[in-house]
Design a protein around this motif. Structure first.
Motif, PDB file in Angstrom:
ATOM      1  N   ASP B   1       0.696  -1.826  -0.260  1.00  0.00           N
ATOM      2  CA  ASP B   1       0.002  -0.125   0.056  1.00  0.00           C
ATOM      3  C   ASP B   1       1.174   1.280   0.209  1.00  0.00           C
ATOM      4  OD1 ASP B   1      -2.260   1.639   1.937  1.00  0.00           O
ATOM      5  OD2 ASP B   1      -1.909   1.458   0.107  1.00  0.00           O
ATOM      6  N   ALA B   2       1.256   1.829  -1.044  1.00  0.00           N
ATOM      7  CA  ALA B   2       1.697   3.356  -1.464  1.00  0.00           C
ATOM      8  C   ALA B   2       1.128   4.197  -0.062  1.00  0.00           C
ATOM      9  CB  ALA B   2       1.830   3.506  -2.862  1.00  0.00           C
ATOM     10  N   SER B  24       1.250  13.059  -4.224  1.00  0.00           N
ATOM     11  CA  SER B  24      -0.229  11.878  -4.518  1.00  0.00           C
ATOM     12  C   SER B  24       0.027  10.733  -3.532  1.00  0.00           C
ATOM     13  CB  SER B  24       0.871  11.350  -5.761  1.00  0.00           C
ATOM     14  OG  SER B  24       1.612  10.829  -7.160  1.00  0.00           O
ATOM     15  N   LYS B  26      -2.570   9.005  -0.629  1.00  0.00           N
ATOM     16  CA  LYS B  26      -2.078   7.282  -0.048  1.00  0.00           C
ATOM     17  C   LYS B  26      -3.378   6.988  -1.087  1.00  0.00           C
ATOM     18  CE  LYS B  26      -2.696   5.186   4.147  1.00  0.00           C
ATOM     19  NZ  LYS B  26      -1.617   4.374   4.122  1.00  0.00           N
ATOM     20  N   SER B  27      -3.266   5.686  -1.422  1.00  0.00           N
ATOM     21  CA  SER B  27      -4.288   4.618  -2.163  1.00  0.00           C
ATOM     22  C   SER B  27      -5.469   4.953  -1.147  1.00  0.00           C
ATOM     23  CB  SER B  27      -3.375   3.580  -2.143  1.00  0.00           C
ATOM     24  OG  SER B  27      -4.437   2.383  -3.203  1.00  0.00           O
ATOM     25  N   GLY B  28      -6.635   4.922  -2.214  1.00  0.00           N
ATOM     26  CA  GLY B  28      -7.611   4.890  -1.000  1.00  0.00           C
ATOM     27  C   GLY B  28      -7.711   6.394  -0.906  1.00  0.00           C
ATOM     28  N   HIS B  29      -7.277   7.157  -0.967  1.00  0.00           N
ATOM     29  CA  HIS B  29      -7.764   8.444  -0.315  1.00  0.00           C
ATOM     30  C   HIS B  29      -8.067   9.960  -1.306  1.00  0.00           C
ATOM     31  CE1 HIS B  29      -5.255   8.469   3.836  1.00  0.00           C
ATOM     32  NE2 HIS B  29      -5.711   7.477   3.453  1.00  0.00           N
ATOM     33  N   ASP B  30      -9.075  11.259  -1.555  1.00  0.00           N
ATOM     34  CA  ASP B  30      -9.227  11.422  -2.223  1.00  0.00           C
ATOM     35  C   ASP B  30      -9.059  13.150  -1.845  1.00  0.00           C
ATOM     36  OD1 ASP B  30     -12.764  11.421  -0.961  1.00  0.00           O
ATOM     37  OD2 ASP B  30     -11.072  12.114   0.292  1.00  0.00           O
ATOM     38  N   ASN B  71      -7.503  12.608 -10.496  1.00  0.00           N
ATOM     39  CA  ASN B  71      -6.296  11.569 -10.076  1.00  0.00           C
ATOM     40  C   ASN B  71      -6.157  11.635  -8.657  1.00  0.00           C
ATOM     41  OD1 ASN B  71      -4.436  12.416 -10.239  1.00  0.00           O
ATOM     42  ND2 ASN B  71      -3.652  11.226 -11.125  1.00  0.00           N
ATOM     43  N   SER B  73      -4.029  13.590  -6.960  1.00  0.00           N
ATOM     44  CA  SER B  73      -2.730  13.737  -7.018  1.00  0.00           C
ATOM     45  C   SER B  73      -3.082  15.753  -7.038  1.00  0.00           C
ATOM     46  CB  SER B  73      -2.015  13.700  -7.949  1.00  0.00           C
ATOM     47  OG  SER B  73      -2.328  14.201  -9.538  1.00  0.00           O
TER      48      SER B  73
END
Lengths: 112, 117
Positions: B1-2, B24, B26-30, B71, B73
């Motif tokens: 998990d990045a 960028s 964390k994966s899953g964050h908006d 995305n 970012s």
């Protein structure tokens, strides 16, 4: 604006000792967070508190959300050398999931 | 998990120049928030982006602007750099749609160290 006062500014302790630090605010917060920052790194979230009076533990760390909602405490038990770093409290007020207001930090040094 | 990533790591600019910092989440964050941390101080909130719009802003001049991409970012732009802009710039991500106060849990990247000469 909101101000956070964190104390002490620095602590020098022996390995194995317990540590206490606290944070007070001029305003009410709905969420209190405690972070640790190592040199050259970003802050790492240690504990999050959501309710007045709440006591939460994460391993040797224990934090409390003050009853007045204007303060929070962090305790570290049986300190070890890797506990060295800067500890920050941060608060978020109202229903705005956004701005975190940080304290000035507590620099912790642990002597082996 | 990045986790949260930021680029570049270090940057040296001269007064008056412009700079762009990237993040960028964390994966899953908006949601992405930006903070400025001067030496020996706690981080200071600059602004927060959600759904490609600035939701909140701290006490920073208009020279500081940002953008969030589809995305999730984000970029932080600083124009007309001043010596006082030298600091560690931190990006933090969170998941607003998680709901409740857990949306306040922000996870930080390693930061970009900006030096203005």
């Amino acid at each position: 604006g909101q101000q956070l006062n964190q104390s002490p500014q620095s602590m020098f302790i022996q390995e194995g000792e317990d540590v206490s630090m606290n944070c007070t605010s001029s305003s009410i917060f709905n969420t209190w967070l405690w972070y640790k920052q190592d040199p050259g790194e970003g802050p790492v979230l240690l504990i999050a508190l959501y309710k007045a009076g709440e006591l939460t533990s994460n391993g040797r760390l224990t934090a409390q959300f003050g009853i007045t909602r204007k303060d929070s405490f962090l305790n570290i038990s049986a300190s070890i050398p890797s506990d060295v770093g800067i500890y920050f409290c941060a608060g978020s007020g109202g229903t705005s999931y956004g701005k975190l207001t940080f304290g000035q930090g507590t620099i912790l040094t642990v002597h082996p | 998990d990045a986790g949260v990533t930021q680029s570049p790591t270090h940057l040296i600019k001269t007064r008056g120049q412009q700079v762009t910092l990237r993040c960028s989440p964390k994966s899953g964050h908006d949601t992405v928030s930006w903070y400025q941390q001067a030496l020996g101080q706690g981080p200071q909130f600059i602004f927060q982006y959600y759904e490609e719009e600035e939701r909140q802003r701290g006490n920073f001049p208009d020279r500081f602007s940002g953008h969030q991409f589809p995305n999730y970012s984000s970029e932080l732009n600083v124009n007309a750099l001043l010596l006082g802009d030298s600091a560690l710039y931190l990006c933090a991500s969170s998941f607003l749609l998680l709901g409740g106060r857990k949306g306040n849990e922000q996870f930080f990247g390693p930061g970009t160290r900006l030096t203005v000469l």
